[in-house]
Motif scaffolding. Structure first.
Motif, short mmCIF file in Angstrom:
data_model
loop_
_atom_site.label_atom_id
_atom_site.label_comp_id
_atom_site.label_asym_id
_atom_site.label_seq_id
_atom_site.Cartn_x
_atom_site.Cartn_y
_atom_site.Cartn_z
N LYS A 49 0.82 -1.21 0.00
CA LYS A 49 0.00 0.00 0.00
C LYS A 49 0.86 1.26 0.00
CE LYS A 49 -3.96 -1.97 2.41
NZ LYS A 49 -4.80 -1.89 3.60
N GLN A 50 1.94 1.25 0.76
CA GLN A 50 2.82 2.41 0.88
C GLN A 50 4.27 1.94 0.71
OE1 GLN A 50 1.97 4.00 4.72
NE2 GLN A 50 -0.02 4.79 4.12
N PRO A 51 4.80 2.08 -0.50
CA PRO A 51 6.17 1.58 -0.75
C PRO A 51 7.23 2.25 0.11
CG PRO A 51 5.04 2.06 -2.81
CD PRO A 51 4.17 2.56 -1.71
N GLU A 52 7.00 3.48 0.57
CA GLU A 52 8.02 4.14 1.40
C GLU A 52 8.15 3.48 2.77
OE1 GLU A 52 4.14 6.35 1.91
OE2 GLU A 52 5.31 5.74 0.19
N ALA A 53 7.22 2.59 3.10
CA ALA A 53 7.31 1.88 4.38
C ALA A 53 8.42 0.83 4.37
CB ALA A 53 5.98 1.23 4.72
N ALA A 54 8.99 0.56 3.20
CA ALA A 54 10.04 -0.45 3.10
C ALA A 54 11.39 0.06 3.59
CB ALA A 54 10.17 -0.93 1.66
N ARG A 55 11.56 1.38 3.71
CA ARG A 55 12.85 1.90 4.17
C ARG A 55 12.99 1.63 5.66
NH1 ARG A 55 12.33 5.97 7.33
NH2 ARG A 55 10.54 7.34 7.20
N LEU A 56 14.08 1.02 6.01
CA LEU A 56 14.28 0.63 7.41
C LEU A 56 15.61 1.11 7.97
CD1 LEU A 56 12.92 -3.01 7.29
CD2 LEU A 56 11.83 -1.02 8.27
N TRP A 57 16.32 1.99 7.26
CA TRP A 57 17.63 2.39 7.75
C TRP A 57 17.53 3.12 9.08
CZ3 TRP A 57 18.63 7.44 8.79
CH2 TRP A 57 17.79 8.39 8.24
N ASP A 58 16.46 3.89 9.28
CA ASP A 58 16.34 4.62 10.54
C ASP A 58 16.04 3.68 11.71
OD1 ASP A 58 13.91 4.08 9.39
OD2 ASP A 58 12.97 5.96 9.95
N VAL A 59 15.29 2.62 11.44
CA VAL A 59 15.01 1.63 12.49
C VAL A 59 16.28 0.88 12.84
CG1 VAL A 59 13.67 -0.44 13.05
CG2 VAL A 59 12.62 1.41 11.74
N GLN A 60 17.05 0.51 11.83
CA GLN A 60 18.31 -0.18 12.08
C GLN A 60 19.29 0.71 12.83
OE1 GLN A 60 19.33 -1.28 8.09
NE2 GLN A 60 18.12 -3.16 8.15
N LEU A 61 19.32 2.00 12.51
CA LEU A 61 20.19 2.93 13.21
C LEU A 61 19.79 3.07 14.68
CD1 LEU A 61 22.54 4.96 12.96
CD2 LEU A 61 20.82 6.70 12.43
N ALA A 62 18.49 3.15 14.93
CA ALA A 62 18.01 3.26 16.31
C ALA A 62 18.35 2.01 17.11
CB ALA A 62 16.51 3.52 16.32
N LEU A 63 18.21 0.84 16.49
CA LEU A 63 18.55 -0.41 17.19
C LEU A 63 20.05 -0.51 17.46
CD1 LEU A 63 16.23 -2.94 15.33
CD2 LEU A 63 16.01 -2.10 17.67
N LEU A 64 20.86 -0.06 16.51
CA LEU A 64 22.31 -0.07 16.70
C LEU A 64 22.73 0.88 17.81
CD1 LEU A 64 24.91 -1.30 15.58
CD2 LEU A 64 25.06 0.65 14.05
N LEU A 65 22.09 2.04 17.86
CA LEU A 65 22.38 3.00 18.92
C LEU A 65 21.98 2.45 20.29
CD1 LEU A 65 23.36 5.87 19.59
CD2 LEU A 65 21.00 6.62 19.30
#
Length: 109
Positions: A49-65
């Motif tokens: 429905k929303q292709p921009e929902a596939a970007r996960l770099w910010d989630v990965q960055l938050a988990l790494l932090l």
């Protein structure tokens, strides 16, 4: 005609019937079909429905932090941070003279 003469279709249909009877029988199958007729939009993936929902770099960055902060906190808890107020036995006091070690041997005259 082909379906009626082929035995493998009959075997597969009988097998599907046994599975259906175990899963709730004809009423359950009818309910499933009625629900499918109403629509299956709720089963679609968000990415479809929303292709921009596939970007996960910010989630990965938050988990790494979060992982890095957890590692630093656990290191500080386990190893501890030396206190500034606590005197250290390894450091000489201000009244002692810093220099080479003194020898206990007497000088010969």
């Amino acid at each position: 005609q082909n379906l009626l003469r082929n035995a493998s279709f009959a075997v597969a249909a009988a097998h599907a019937g046994r599975i259906g009877s175990l899963a709730g029988g004809a009423p359950s199958a009818a309910n499933s079909l009625e629900m499918a007729m109403e629509g299956v939009d709720h089963l679609e993936m968000l990415v479809e429905k929303q292709p921009e929902a596939a970007r996960l770099w910010d989630v990965q960055l938050a988990l790494l932090l979060a992982l890095a902060l957890t590692l630093v906190a656990s290191y500080l808890c386990c190893c501890g941070v030396p206190s500034v107020d606590a005197p250290s036995a390894a450091l000489p006091s201000s009244s002692e003279k810093i220099g080479p070690p003194k020898s206990n041997r007497k000088k010969r005259a």
